[in-house]
Design a protein around this motif. Structure first.
Motif, PDB file in Angstrom:
ATOM      1  N   ASP A 112      13.015   4.142   3.509  1.00 12.94           N
ATOM      2  CA  ASP A 112      12.072   5.120   3.043  1.00 12.94           C
ATOM      3  C   ASP A 112      10.711   4.295   2.723  1.00 12.94           C
ATOM      4  O   ASP A 112       9.373   5.033   3.000  1.00 12.94           O
ATOM      5  CB  ASP A 112      11.744   5.328   1.542  1.00 12.94           C
ATOM      6  CG  ASP A 112      12.990   5.978   1.056  1.00 12.94           C
ATOM      7  OD1 ASP A 112      13.689   6.882   1.948  1.00 12.94           O
ATOM      8  OD2 ASP A 112      13.477   5.926  -0.122  1.00 12.94           O
ATOM      9  N   GLU A 113      10.105   2.718   2.771  1.00 17.03           N
ATOM     10  CA  GLU A 113       9.296   1.949   3.253  1.00 17.03           C
ATOM     11  C   GLU A 113       9.159   1.677   4.408  1.00 17.03           C
ATOM     12  O   GLU A 113       7.523   2.123   5.033  1.00 17.03           O
ATOM     13  CB  GLU A 113       9.861   0.034   3.090  1.00 17.03           C
ATOM     14  CG  GLU A 113       8.669  -0.279   2.748  1.00 17.03           C
ATOM     15  CD  GLU A 113       7.239  -0.389   2.112  1.00 17.03           C
ATOM     16  OE1 GLU A 113       6.380  -0.854   1.955  1.00 17.03           O
ATOM     17  OE2 GLU A 113       7.601   0.534   0.908  1.00 17.03           O
TER      18      GLU A 113
ATOM     19  N   ARG B 120       7.652   4.929   5.350  1.00 17.30           N
ATOM     20  CA  ARG B 120       5.700   4.838   4.602  1.00 17.30           C
ATOM     21  C   ARG B 120       4.495   4.390   4.772  1.00 17.30           C
ATOM     22  O   ARG B 120       3.307   4.980   5.622  1.00 17.30           O
ATOM     23  CB  ARG B 120       5.814   4.577   2.741  1.00 17.30           C
ATOM     24  CG  ARG B 120       4.940   4.613   2.160  1.00 17.30           C
ATOM     25  CD  ARG B 120       5.024   3.085   0.841  1.00 17.30           C
ATOM     26  NE  ARG B 120       5.136   2.048   1.010  1.00 17.30           N
ATOM     27  CZ  ARG B 120       3.705   0.943   1.246  1.00 17.30           C
ATOM     28  NH1 ARG B 120       2.554   1.894   1.044  1.00 17.30           N
ATOM     29  NH2 ARG B 120       3.951  -0.177   2.002  1.00 17.30           N
TER      30      ARG B 120
END
Length: 231
Positions: free
Chosen positions: A86-87, A90
């Motif tokens: 997820d990071e 992002r």
């Protein structure tokens, strides 16, 4: 007549009753024990009995919460794996928006890919346990290991491969894919904390200086990604 002494108002508070352990405490203890033992021994080398012993629970509690060893590994792994992916996404989304369709600089793209993993390594024992679990998983040729890698990493890996292809238009799709695999192998070994760096440097280097590792890996990997293909 002397005044009658008043009762002291500074009495010590009554001791609190000890907190009754909750089932969720046992569940968390199992997950932490599993993270540590899967990191040390891999999926095949870790037994549920060993997890129960380290977590100080009976083995039946593991089956109550997780039903199977596969399910326990999956949840323990995803606690680190999903936030990592997820990071990365992002950071990639933010950089692509900033570039407004222009290719991302190669060093910056490598930094975006590596930084979340390095942050895990710097976060403490649990982060490092995940990275060692990840290194074990890459060597797992079972259907379970392949399915987990595919479900967690395929979409994000393809996004990064496309971004690298835009940054390196002189390379073929096959070359970009190969070189992305080299990036994976490099960072996973570096962050697996094997102790080899200390040995081969005769103690001059510290393998847990992960921020320094990031600074070393970015130019090294960028040079490899840009290198001319084989004749």
């Amino acid at each position: 007549m002397p005044a009658t002494p008043k009762a002291s108002t500074d009495e010590a508070p009554a001791p609190k009753a000890p907190r009754t352990p909750r089932k969720t405490d046992g569940r968390e203890a199992i997950l932490r024990a599993a993270e540590r033992l899967f990191a040390e021994h891999g999926f095949e080398g870790c037994s549920l009995r060993a997890v129960a012993d380290l977590a100080k629970v009976n083995q039946g509690m593991i089956h109550y919460f997780f039903k199977s060893k596969d399910a326990l590994f999956l949840e323990a792994y995803m606690r680190g794996g999903q936030p990592l992916v997820d990071e990365r996404m992002r950071l990639l989304d933010a950089e692509e928006a900033l570039q407004e369709g222009r290719p991302i600089g190669l060093e910056r793209l490598i930094e975006i890919f590596l930084t979340p993993a390095v942050a895990l390594a710097l976060s403490g024992a649990r982060g490092r346990n995940f990275l060692r679990m990840q290194a074990h998983l890459q060597l797992d040729g079972t259907r379970f290991g392949s399915k987990l890698r595919s479900s967690l990493y395929d979409d994000s890996s393809r996004r990064f491969v496309r971004a690298f292809a835009r940054s390196l238009p002189e390379l073929s799709q096959e070359q970009v894919a190969w070189r992305f695999i080299f990036v994976l192998g490099t960072y996973q070994y570096v962050l697996a904390d094997t102790g080899r760096l200390e040995v081969i440097s005769d103690g001059a280097s510290n393998g847990r200086e992960f921020d320094k590792a990031l600074r070393e890996m970015i130019p090294f990997l960028a040079a490899g990604m840009r290198a001319a293909g084989p004749a």
